[in-house]
Structures are given as C-alpha cells and as structure tokens.
Motif scaffolding. Sequence first.
Motif, mmCIF file in Angstrom:
data_model
loop_
_atom_site.group_PDB
_atom_site.id
_atom_site.type_symbol
_atom_site.label_atom_id
_atom_site.label_comp_id
_atom_site.label_asym_id
_atom_site.label_seq_id
_atom_site.Cartn_x
_atom_site.Cartn_y
_atom_site.Cartn_z
ATOM 1 N N ARG A 131 56.154 114.166 -55.050
ATOM 2 C CA ARG A 131 55.429 112.907 -55.273
ATOM 3 C C ARG A 131 55.819 112.245 -56.583
ATOM 4 N NH1 ARG A 131 49.524 115.299 -54.016
ATOM 5 N NH2 ARG A 131 50.487 117.011 -55.144
ATOM 6 N N LEU A 132 56.317 113.038 -57.537
ATOM 7 C CA LEU A 132 56.648 112.486 -58.840
ATOM 8 C C LEU A 132 57.937 111.679 -58.828
ATOM 9 C CD1 LEU A 132 55.607 115.445 -61.160
ATOM 10 C CD2 LEU A 132 54.490 113.230 -60.944
ATOM 11 N N ASN A 133 58.783 111.890 -57.819
ATOM 12 C CA ASN A 133 59.935 111.016 -57.586
ATOM 13 C C ASN A 133 60.793 110.837 -58.845
ATOM 14 O OD1 ASN A 133 61.583 109.381 -56.020
ATOM 15 N ND2 ASN A 133 60.426 107.515 -56.516
ATOM 16 N N GLY A 134 61.177 111.967 -59.448
ATOM 17 C CA GLY A 134 62.056 111.903 -60.601
ATOM 18 C C GLY A 134 61.332 111.800 -61.930
ATOM 19 N N ARG A 135 60.025 111.648 -61.886
ATOM 20 C CA ARG A 135 59.267 111.559 -63.126
ATOM 21 C C ARG A 135 58.813 112.949 -63.575
ATOM 22 N NH1 ARG A 135 54.411 108.029 -61.629
ATOM 23 N NH2 ARG A 135 54.630 109.281 -59.729
ATOM 24 N N CYS A 136 58.119 112.976 -64.687
ATOM 25 C CA CYS A 136 57.587 114.204 -65.239
ATOM 26 C C CYS A 136 56.215 113.872 -65.804
ATOM 27 C CB CYS A 136 58.526 114.728 -66.321
ATOM 28 S SG CYS A 136 57.870 116.043 -67.317
ATOM 29 N N MET A 137 55.183 114.451 -65.247
ATOM 30 C CA MET A 137 53.815 114.129 -65.647
ATOM 31 C C MET A 137 53.044 115.388 -65.987
ATOM 32 S SD MET A 137 53.929 110.839 -65.209
ATOM 33 C CE MET A 137 52.270 110.219 -65.124
ATOM 34 N N LEU A 138 51.990 115.253 -66.759
ATOM 35 C CA LEU A 138 51.224 116.410 -67.215
ATOM 36 C C LEU A 138 49.864 116.551 -66.542
ATOM 37 C CD1 LEU A 138 52.043 116.348 -71.048
ATOM 38 C CD2 LEU A 138 52.922 117.906 -69.304
ATOM 39 N N GLY A 139 49.660 115.805 -65.474
ATOM 40 C CA GLY A 139 48.394 115.924 -64.765
ATOM 41 C C GLY A 139 48.447 117.022 -63.719
ATOM 42 N N PRO A 140 47.480 117.935 -63.691
ATOM 43 C CA PRO A 140 47.503 119.033 -62.715
ATOM 44 C C PRO A 140 47.560 118.564 -61.274
ATOM 45 C CG PRO A 140 45.894 119.476 -64.428
ATOM 46 C CD PRO A 140 46.360 118.079 -64.648
ATOM 47 N N THR A 141 46.980 117.423 -60.978
ATOM 48 C CA THR A 141 46.951 116.960 -59.584
ATOM 49 C C THR A 141 48.313 116.494 -59.086
ATOM 50 O OG1 THR A 141 46.253 114.775 -60.320
ATOM 51 C CG2 THR A 141 44.513 116.334 -59.702
ATOM 52 N N ASP A 142 49.274 116.370 -59.971
ATOM 53 C CA ASP A 142 50.629 115.972 -59.567
ATOM 54 C C ASP A 142 51.428 117.125 -59.003
ATOM 55 O OD1 ASP A 142 50.660 113.811 -62.406
ATOM 56 O OD2 ASP A 142 50.563 113.202 -60.294
ATOM 57 N N TYR A 143 50.884 118.343 -59.045
ATOM 58 C CA TYR A 143 51.608 119.537 -58.643
ATOM 59 C C TYR A 143 50.848 120.249 -57.536
ATOM 60 C CZ TYR A 143 54.082 118.451 -62.890
ATOM 61 O OH TYR A 143 54.811 117.791 -63.859
ATOM 62 N N ASP A 144 51.587 120.842 -56.611
ATOM 63 C CA ASP A 144 50.910 121.433 -55.462
ATOM 64 C C ASP A 144 51.339 122.847 -55.130
ATOM 65 O OD1 ASP A 144 52.762 119.343 -53.057
ATOM 66 O OD2 ASP A 144 53.409 120.640 -54.685
ATOM 67 N N ARG A 145 52.157 123.452 -55.962
ATOM 68 C CA ARG A 145 52.485 124.882 -55.810
ATOM 69 C C ARG A 145 52.270 125.515 -57.168
ATOM 70 N NH1 ARG A 145 52.148 124.021 -51.216
ATOM 71 N NH2 ARG A 145 53.608 124.456 -49.524
ATOM 72 N N TRP A 146 51.423 126.540 -57.217
ATOM 73 C CA TRP A 146 51.016 127.124 -58.488
ATOM 74 C C TRP A 146 51.283 128.632 -58.501
ATOM 75 C CZ3 TRP A 146 48.733 124.496 -62.605
ATOM 76 C CH2 TRP A 146 48.461 123.148 -62.360
ATOM 77 N N GLY A 147 51.608 129.129 -59.691
ATOM 78 C CA GLY A 147 51.683 130.562 -59.888
ATOM 79 C C GLY A 147 50.314 131.142 -60.190
ATOM 80 N N GLN A 148 50.288 132.431 -60.411
ATOM 81 C CA GLN A 148 49.017 133.124 -60.618
ATOM 82 C C GLN A 148 48.589 133.140 -62.090
ATOM 83 O OE1 GLN A 148 51.889 134.634 -60.560
ATOM 84 N NE2 GLN A 148 51.758 136.021 -62.320
ATOM 85 N N GLY A 149 49.488 132.790 -62.978
ATOM 86 C CA GLY A 149 49.149 132.709 -64.397
ATOM 87 C C GLY A 149 49.529 133.953 -65.170
#
Length: 128
Positions: A103-121
């Motif tokens: 969805r970011l289409n070449g951009r880089c953003m810091l909002g969590p909702t912009d990402y949809d695959r997460w690690g366990q931390g």
Amino acid sequence: QLQLVESGGGLVQPGGSLRLSCAASGFTLAYYAIGWFRQAPGKEREGVSCISISSGRINYVAAVKGRFTISRDNTKNTVYLQMNSLKPEDTAVYYCAADYSSRLNGRCMLGPTDYDRWGQGTQVTVSS
C-alpha cells in the motif's frame, strides 16, 4: 508460511549498542517497505524507522535520529536496525513489520497501520 522473525535484543548498559535483525521466510523482503516499531509497557506502539523498497527512502522518529541506522541485506533476506548510544528510554519490545499489501507504493511511513505482516518482537532493555 509467511513469517518475520526478530532477533538481537537483550540487556545492555546505557551508551551501549545492539543490532536487531528481521529475517523473513516465505517471502522476499526486498519487494516490500519494512518498518521497525517499539512498544514500552503502558505505551502505544511507536514507529522507530522504516526503509522503502529500493532503500531510497529512510525515515527515523526524532528520538532515535543520529543513533539508529536501518539497512537491508537482500542476499540474506534480512533488515537490520543498528542501535547505538542506547538510553533507558529505548527500553521496549521491538517489532519489524512488512507492507505486504504494498500500500505504501514506494514510500516509507512510520504508522503501524501501514504494515500488515508483523514479527513476534524482541525485548530490548537498557539499564545499568
């Protein structure tokens, strides 16, 4: 199976360094924007850094600028977060995430909702 796995966390004294790794399985990280986030107890998840698909765009939250460096190694399908001059306020669980839906289409953003695959931390604790 699509998976992100963080590693490299631990206990470090103030002023110390750690390098976090975010390794992917089941997909190629080079094709997606990747973000690093952190969440301290009782606080919301915060964007720390991100790197765009081509590594042409990199962002950092103001609190870590000049101390943290994000990078990719596409040959290892891994994204790193080098953390120097660590402070107690950097203590948190650190997560990496991928914009798998592109969805970011070449951009880089810091909002969590912009990402949809997460690690366990991975836990990072900065304390003397």
